[in-house]
Each structure stands twice: as C-alpha cells, then as structure tokens.
Design an enzyme around this catalytic site. Sequence first.
Site, PDB file in Angstrom:
ATOM      1  N   ASP A   1     -12.650  -9.507   1.956  1.00  0.00           N
ATOM      2  CA  ASP A   1     -12.202  -9.080   0.622  1.00  0.00           C
ATOM      3  C   ASP A   1     -10.993  -9.906   0.200  1.00  0.00           C
ATOM      4  OD1 ASP A   1     -14.101  -7.100   0.805  1.00  0.00           O
ATOM      5  OD2 ASP A   1     -12.671  -5.572   1.486  1.00  0.00           O
TER       6      ASP A   1
HETATM    7  N1  URA Z   1     -14.159  -4.646   5.988  1.00  0.00           N
HETATM    8  C1  URA Z   1     -13.580  -4.496   4.784  1.00  0.00           C
HETATM    9  O1  URA Z   1     -13.474  -3.383   4.274  1.00  0.00           O
HETATM   10  N2  URA Z   1     -13.101  -5.595   4.178  1.00  0.00           N
HETATM   11  C2  URA Z   1     -13.167  -6.829   4.701  1.00  0.00           C
HETATM   12  O2  URA Z   1     -12.707  -7.793   4.088  1.00  0.00           O
HETATM   13  C3  URA Z   1     -13.782  -6.970   5.957  1.00  0.00           C
HETATM   14  C4  URA Z   1     -14.271  -5.871   6.582  1.00  0.00           C
END
Ligand code: URA
Length: 247
Positions: free
Chosen positions: A106
């Site tokens: 993310d």
């Molecule tokens: N889980 C998440 O919620 N975000 C990420 O970026 C990776 C794993």
Amino acid sequence: MAKIRLDKYIANGGVYTRSRAKKLIHANKVSVGGKTVTDEAFKVDEEQTDIAVNGINVRAEKYIYIMLNKPSGVISATHDKKQKTVIDLIAPQDRRNGLFPAGRLDIDTEGLIILTNDGDFAHNTLSPKKHVSKLYAADVENYTFSAESQKRFGDGIVLLDGSKCKPAILTYKGRGEGYVSVTLEITEGKFHQVKKMFESEGGRVIRLKRLSFGEIQLDDALKSGEYRKLNPTEMLYVEKIKNNNGA
Ligand code: URA
C-alpha cells in the site's frame, strides 16, 4: 575484461544496430556511469553494467532483481500521473524495460519490495500456490494482544467480509503510547490483508513495514528509499522459486 567500442557494446545488447547506436551516441542519448558520452569509439569494458540509452540500461544481462526499502507515500506501480512510484526511486542506469514491482505494498506501507523485469519470478512468487511467506512489522491501535487473539491468527482469522485467511504467525514485540507492536507472518497476499486482519480484531494498523519476502530479508543497511541489487545468496532463492521449489 576486454575493452570494446561504445557503439559495439550497445549493438551487442541486441536492441540497436551498430549504425543506430552511433546515431544515438551523437545525439547525446548515451551515458556511461551516468555521464553522457558522444564519442562512438569511447572504450568500455565488455562486462560493464552502467551504460544507458535514453536512460535505460542496455547491458546484456537479461534480468535484474532489486531490493528496495520502499518509503511511505510511494506507490507500487511503474508509472502514475500524480504519485511518485517505486520506479522513480531507481537510478536511470539500473532501469530496464519491463522493470516492475513483484507484488504490491500500500502507499503507506514501508519496507521490502522486489523489483524485477523477470516475469516468471514475479508470477511464481505471487502465485497463491507457492505460499511465499511475508513478514511484517505492524503498530496497531485499539488492539490488545492476548493468547486468544494470537490463536485466532494462528487458526486463520475470519475477515469482516466473512472470508477466512490462512494461518498466520503473530508475535508480540512491545507497546507504545496507544498502540501495540507486533510482527505478523502471512503466506497470502490479499488486498490490504494485514490491515483487514487486524480490523477483524477491532484494531487499526497505524504503521506497517515489510521485513521479509520468502527467504529474502530487508537489508538493515538500506535507508528508506534506498535499494541494492540482490546478492548471490539471495539469487539462490530466486532460482529456487523459478525452479518451482520455492518456500
Ligand atoms: N497488508 C496490508 O494491509 N498492506 C500492505 O501493504 C501489505 C500487506
């Protein structure tokens, strides 16, 4: 290492003819070690790896594997009109056509992401069948660590949408003001997976960092935004994954 002319080096890459290579050199489109070179007869090492045409590295090596310590605020995409991407963090001499992130983090997640132009490796690591484990460090608000919660993670958390996750290993690391620090090892890669897992426990992830991906661990020496190529030991893991024997 044998020395060859710059135009020959570029032609050896297989993308440009010798005459096209000369034209590109005269048009200031070729750099050696980051510096523009306009002399087609400039001597370079056959094995040299820092020669770029139009900012794209042309060395004969087919695949590149980069470990990046992704900062928050950067997206796991190859280009974007508004946001900075992980590719923007890679110096021109290390870029290749087709370089992309193997998996996504993310925008606000930090840590280990592997960039490669090797589609087979990326495909294999992302395949749910491979069960590549990923270790995250998370700070979580509104969450109380307990043996019961740890067991729910271990048995397979049920997300708020009703879907069940594969077993995950939750480890308590400490406590800050208003949050709990943990590590979580998962083998899946659902969208926002770690955040959703804690949501189903009533918590909110306020900081998330990926520490490892399969057998590859984030190098402590890499500051946020820095990267390096995978070393020979890490490349053994890449080969293992590619040969279908991955973790
Ligand atoms: N889980 C998440 O919620 N975000 C990420 O970026 C990776 C794993």
